[in-house]
Write a protein that holds these residues in place. Structure first.
Motif, PDB file in Angstrom:
ATOM      1  N   LEU A  81      39.332 -27.842  24.557  1.00 44.35           N
ATOM      2  CA  LEU A  81      38.781 -27.900  23.230  1.00 44.35           C
ATOM      3  C   LEU A  81      37.338 -28.066  23.623  1.00 44.35           C
ATOM      4  O   LEU A  81      36.871 -29.135  23.956  1.00 44.35           O
ATOM      5  N   PHE A  82      36.487 -27.026  22.645  1.00 46.52           N
ATOM      6  CA  PHE A  82      34.905 -27.293  22.880  1.00 46.52           C
ATOM      7  C   PHE A  82      34.491 -27.553  21.491  1.00 46.52           C
ATOM      8  O   PHE A  82      34.709 -26.619  20.807  1.00 46.52           O
ATOM      9  N   VAL A  83      33.871 -28.641  21.268  1.00 48.50           N
ATOM     10  CA  VAL A  83      33.343 -28.836  19.693  1.00 48.50           C
ATOM     11  C   VAL A  83      31.936 -28.871  20.117  1.00 48.50           C
ATOM     12  O   VAL A  83      31.319 -29.731  20.870  1.00 48.50           O
ATOM     13  N   TYR A  84      31.040 -28.056  19.200  1.00 52.89           N
ATOM     14  CA  TYR A  84      29.795 -27.778  19.426  1.00 52.89           C
ATOM     15  C   TYR A  84      29.007 -28.462  18.140  1.00 52.89           C
ATOM     16  O   TYR A  84      29.441 -28.683  16.964  1.00 52.89           O
ATOM     17  N   PRO A  85      27.780 -28.932  18.498  1.00 52.74           N
ATOM     18  CA  PRO A  85      27.120 -29.545  17.195  1.00 52.74           C
ATOM     19  C   PRO A  85      26.588 -28.456  16.250  1.00 52.74           C
ATOM     20  O   PRO A  85      26.320 -27.467  16.747  1.00 52.74           O
ATOM     21  N   GLY A  86      26.695 -28.926  15.067  1.00 55.77           N
ATOM     22  CA  GLY A  86      26.270 -28.045  13.685  1.00 55.77           C
ATOM     23  C   GLY A  86      27.458 -27.950  12.963  1.00 55.77           C
ATOM     24  O   GLY A  86      28.444 -28.312  12.844  1.00 55.77           O
ATOM     25  N   HIS A  87      27.290 -27.047  11.994  1.00 58.68           N
ATOM     26  CA  HIS A  87      28.045 -26.712  10.919  1.00 58.68           C
ATOM     27  C   HIS A  87      28.376 -25.267  10.744  1.00 58.68           C
ATOM     28  O   HIS A  87      29.144 -24.969   9.772  1.00 58.68           O
ATOM     29  N   GLN A  88      27.728 -24.121  11.456  1.00 56.76           N
ATOM     30  CA  GLN A  88      28.028 -22.795  10.870  1.00 56.76           C
ATOM     31  C   GLN A  88      29.489 -22.331  11.583  1.00 56.76           C
ATOM     32  O   GLN A  88      29.949 -22.992  12.812  1.00 56.76           O
ATOM     33  N   HIS A  89      29.979 -21.700  10.586  1.00 58.21           N
ATOM     34  CA  HIS A  89      31.457 -21.326  10.955  1.00 58.21           C
ATOM     35  C   HIS A  89      31.519 -20.151  11.952  1.00 58.21           C
ATOM     36  O   HIS A  89      32.132 -20.215  13.145  1.00 58.21           O
ATOM     37  N   ALA A 126      25.894 -18.467  23.375  1.00 57.00           N
ATOM     38  CA  ALA A 126      25.721 -18.385  24.648  1.00 57.00           C
ATOM     39  C   ALA A 126      26.697 -19.179  25.506  1.00 57.00           C
ATOM     40  O   ALA A 126      27.220 -18.595  26.412  1.00 57.00           O
ATOM     41  N   LEU A 127      26.806 -20.500  25.180  1.00 60.45           N
ATOM     42  CA  LEU A 127      27.828 -21.457  25.696  1.00 60.45           C
ATOM     43  C   LEU A 127      29.077 -21.053  25.581  1.00 60.45           C
ATOM     44  O   LEU A 127      29.774 -21.093  26.624  1.00 60.45           O
ATOM     45  N   LEU A 128      29.478 -20.716  24.240  1.00 63.74           N
ATOM     46  CA  LEU A 128      30.832 -20.227  24.051  1.00 63.74           C
ATOM     47  C   LEU A 128      30.944 -18.965  24.965  1.00 63.74           C
ATOM     48  O   LEU A 128      32.100 -18.943  25.666  1.00 63.74           O
ATOM     49  N   LYS A 129      30.283 -18.068  25.113  1.00 64.04           N
ATOM     50  CA  LYS A 129      30.436 -16.810  25.728  1.00 64.04           C
ATOM     51  C   LYS A 129      30.691 -17.128  27.183  1.00 64.04           C
ATOM     52  O   LYS A 129      31.427 -16.705  27.979  1.00 64.04           O
ATOM     53  N   ASP A 130      29.779 -18.169  27.900  1.00 63.73           N
ATOM     54  CA  ASP A 130      30.117 -18.624  29.233  1.00 63.73           C
ATOM     55  C   ASP A 130      31.282 -19.238  29.437  1.00 63.73           C
ATOM     56  O   ASP A 130      32.016 -18.525  30.417  1.00 63.73           O
ATOM     57  N   ARG A 131      31.741 -19.927  28.526  1.00 67.13           N
ATOM     58  CA  ARG A 131      33.138 -20.504  28.719  1.00 67.13           C
ATOM     59  C   ARG A 131      34.181 -19.760  28.666  1.00 67.13           C
ATOM     60  O   ARG A 131      35.308 -19.569  29.363  1.00 67.13           O
ATOM     61  N   VAL A 132      34.018 -18.424  27.424  1.00 65.22           N
ATOM     62  CA  VAL A 132      35.080 -17.652  27.529  1.00 65.22           C
ATOM     63  C   VAL A 132      35.222 -16.725  28.925  1.00 65.22           C
ATOM     64  O   VAL A 132      36.231 -16.446  29.379  1.00 65.22           O
ATOM     65  N   PHE A 136      29.665 -18.651  14.099  1.00 62.79           N
ATOM     66  CA  PHE A 136      28.401 -18.791  14.952  1.00 62.79           C
ATOM     67  C   PHE A 136      28.124 -18.101  16.181  1.00 62.79           C
ATOM     68  O   PHE A 136      27.083 -17.973  16.473  1.00 62.79           O
ATOM     69  N   ALA A 137      28.899 -17.433  16.496  1.00 62.12           N
ATOM     70  CA  ALA A 137      29.079 -16.510  17.597  1.00 62.12           C
ATOM     71  C   ALA A 137      29.009 -14.946  17.127  1.00 62.12           C
ATOM     72  O   ALA A 137      28.865 -13.973  18.133  1.00 62.12           O
ATOM     73  N   ASP A 138      28.777 -14.594  15.930  1.00 61.42           N
ATOM     74  CA  ASP A 138      28.757 -13.157  15.508  1.00 61.42           C
ATOM     75  C   ASP A 138      27.187 -13.068  15.322  1.00 61.42           C
ATOM     76  O   ASP A 138      26.727 -13.567  14.334  1.00 61.42           O
ATOM     77  N   SER A 139      26.802 -12.306  16.131  1.00 60.04           N
ATOM     78  CA  SER A 139      25.307 -12.111  16.004  1.00 60.04           C
ATOM     79  C   SER A 139      24.767 -11.296  14.938  1.00 60.04           C
ATOM     80  O   SER A 139      23.653 -10.931  14.441  1.00 60.04           O
ATOM     81  N   SER A 140      25.834 -10.805  14.164  1.00 61.94           N
ATOM     82  CA  SER A 140      25.291  -9.895  12.969  1.00 61.94           C
ATOM     83  C   SER A 140      25.201 -10.824  11.586  1.00 61.94           C
ATOM     84  O   SER A 140      24.963 -10.140  10.680  1.00 61.94           O
ATOM     85  N   LEU A 141      25.650 -12.098  11.967  1.00 57.51           N
ATOM     86  CA  LEU A 141      25.669 -12.857  10.581  1.00 57.51           C
ATOM     87  C   LEU A 141      24.621 -14.063  10.462  1.00 57.51           C
ATOM     88  O   LEU A 141      24.139 -14.359  11.496  1.00 57.51           O
ATOM     89  N   ASP A 142      24.211 -14.399   9.557  1.00 54.99           N
ATOM     90  CA  ASP A 142      23.383 -15.589   9.131  1.00 54.99           C
ATOM     91  C   ASP A 142      23.910 -16.848  10.003  1.00 54.99           C
ATOM     92  O   ASP A 142      22.951 -17.691  10.335  1.00 54.99           O
ATOM     93  N   ALA A 143      25.115 -16.899  10.088  1.00 52.81           N
ATOM     94  CA  ALA A 143      25.671 -18.177  10.739  1.00 52.81           C
ATOM     95  C   ALA A 143      25.431 -18.179  12.302  1.00 52.81           C
ATOM     96  O   ALA A 143      25.844 -19.183  12.959  1.00 52.81           O
ATOM     97  N   PHE A 144      24.827 -17.010  12.803  1.00 55.92           N
ATOM     98  CA  PHE A 144      24.586 -16.969  14.319  1.00 55.92           C
ATOM     99  C   PHE A 144      23.754 -18.334  14.863  1.00 55.92           C
ATOM    100  O   PHE A 144      22.797 -18.294  14.134  1.00 55.92           O
ATOM    101  N   ASP A 145      24.379 -18.761  15.718  1.00 51.03           N
ATOM    102  CA  ASP A 145      23.703 -19.617  16.576  1.00 51.03           C
ATOM    103  C   ASP A 145      23.580 -19.342  17.994  1.00 51.03           C
ATOM    104  O   ASP A 145      24.473 -19.399  18.832  1.00 51.03           O
ATOM    105  N   PRO A 146      22.057 -18.882  18.357  1.00 52.45           N
ATOM    106  CA  PRO A 146      22.236 -18.176  19.746  1.00 52.45           C
ATOM    107  C   PRO A 146      22.498 -19.219  20.900  1.00 52.45           C
ATOM    108  O   PRO A 146      23.092 -18.815  21.808  1.00 52.45           O
ATOM    109  N   GLU A 147      22.294 -20.353  20.739  1.00 54.09           N
ATOM    110  CA  GLU A 147      22.513 -21.242  21.913  1.00 54.09           C
ATOM    111  C   GLU A 147      23.947 -21.716  22.022  1.00 54.09           C
ATOM    112  O   GLU A 147      24.567 -21.595  23.203  1.00 54.09           O
ATOM    113  N   ALA A 148      24.520 -22.123  20.902  1.00 59.92           N
ATOM    114  CA  ALA A 148      26.071 -22.270  21.065  1.00 59.92           C
ATOM    115  C   ALA A 148      26.764 -21.163  21.392  1.00 59.92           C
ATOM    116  O   ALA A 148      27.866 -21.150  21.872  1.00 59.92           O
TER     117      ALA A 148
END
Length: 189
Positions: A152-160, A176-182, A162-174
């Motif tokens: 279980l990986f819980v990241y700081p922040g509130h965006q739902h 990138a970390l999610l993608k590395d873990r995946v 957050f790994a969808d680069s085409s949406l306003d909720a995108f969080d590049p840092e989180a």
């Protein structure tokens, strides 16, 4: 390399979801990303929810599960938020599941059986202050504590989404970390 069946979130098969799938493909994985909304994408979660409500949640989930019928066993089932409802069910109930990636959501294991399959590794990702993930966090913690191979990986922040680069909720840092873990997860299954 893994074969992944990836289900999009409630805003549809957005460009960001397509990009995520393409990055997995570039790493050598086979990725199937069915469009459960027939080409429709939505600017907000509310609009996507309205579409899914009109189309019928059960009908959409049935179409999603049917996408697995033409594929063999040994799949990693992955879902973004709404897509988790399909991916998690298949990972728990379809024989031969190789793993599960539950992004932004997690249902109680009891929705689909008595326990998580002991031979199916799982990763769960979400933001700590995401109002949607917050209601799923107890189920995510329970799954992580009870399954033989769960993270279980819980990241700081509130965006739902957050790994969808085409949406306003995108969080590049989180993201990138999610993608590395995946990627590490997929390399291990």
């Amino acid at each position: 390399m893994a074969e992944v069946l990836l289900y999009h979130h409630i805003q549809g098969l957005t460009e960001g979801v397509r990009e995520f799938a393409d990055e997995l493909r570039q790493a050598g994985h086979t990725v199937h990303a069915p469009d459960l909304f027939d080409g429709h994408t939505f600017a907000s979660i509310e609009e996507g929810f309205g579409y899914a409500e009109r189309a019928g949640f059960d009908a959409i989930r049935t179409r999603g599960a049917a996408a697995a019928d033409d594929l063999g066993p040994g799949l990693v089932y992955a879902g973004f938020s709404f897509g988790v409802t399909i991916a998690q069910r298949l990972a728990q109930t379809r024989p031969g599941a190789r793993g599960a990636l539950l992004l932004y959501s997690c249902l109680p294991v009891t929705e689909f059986g008595d326990a998580w399959p002991p031979d199916v590794p799982v990763q769960i990702h979400g933001k700590q202050d995401d109002e949607f993930f917050d209601e799923d966090l107890p189920a995510a913690r329970e799954l992580a504590a009870s399954a033989a191979a769960a993270e279980l990986f819980v990241y700081p922040g509130h965006q739902h989404l957050f790994a969808d680069s085409s949406l306003d909720a995108f969080d590049p840092e989180a993201s990138a970390l999610l993608k590395d873990r995946v990627q590490a997860f997929l390399a291990s299954v």
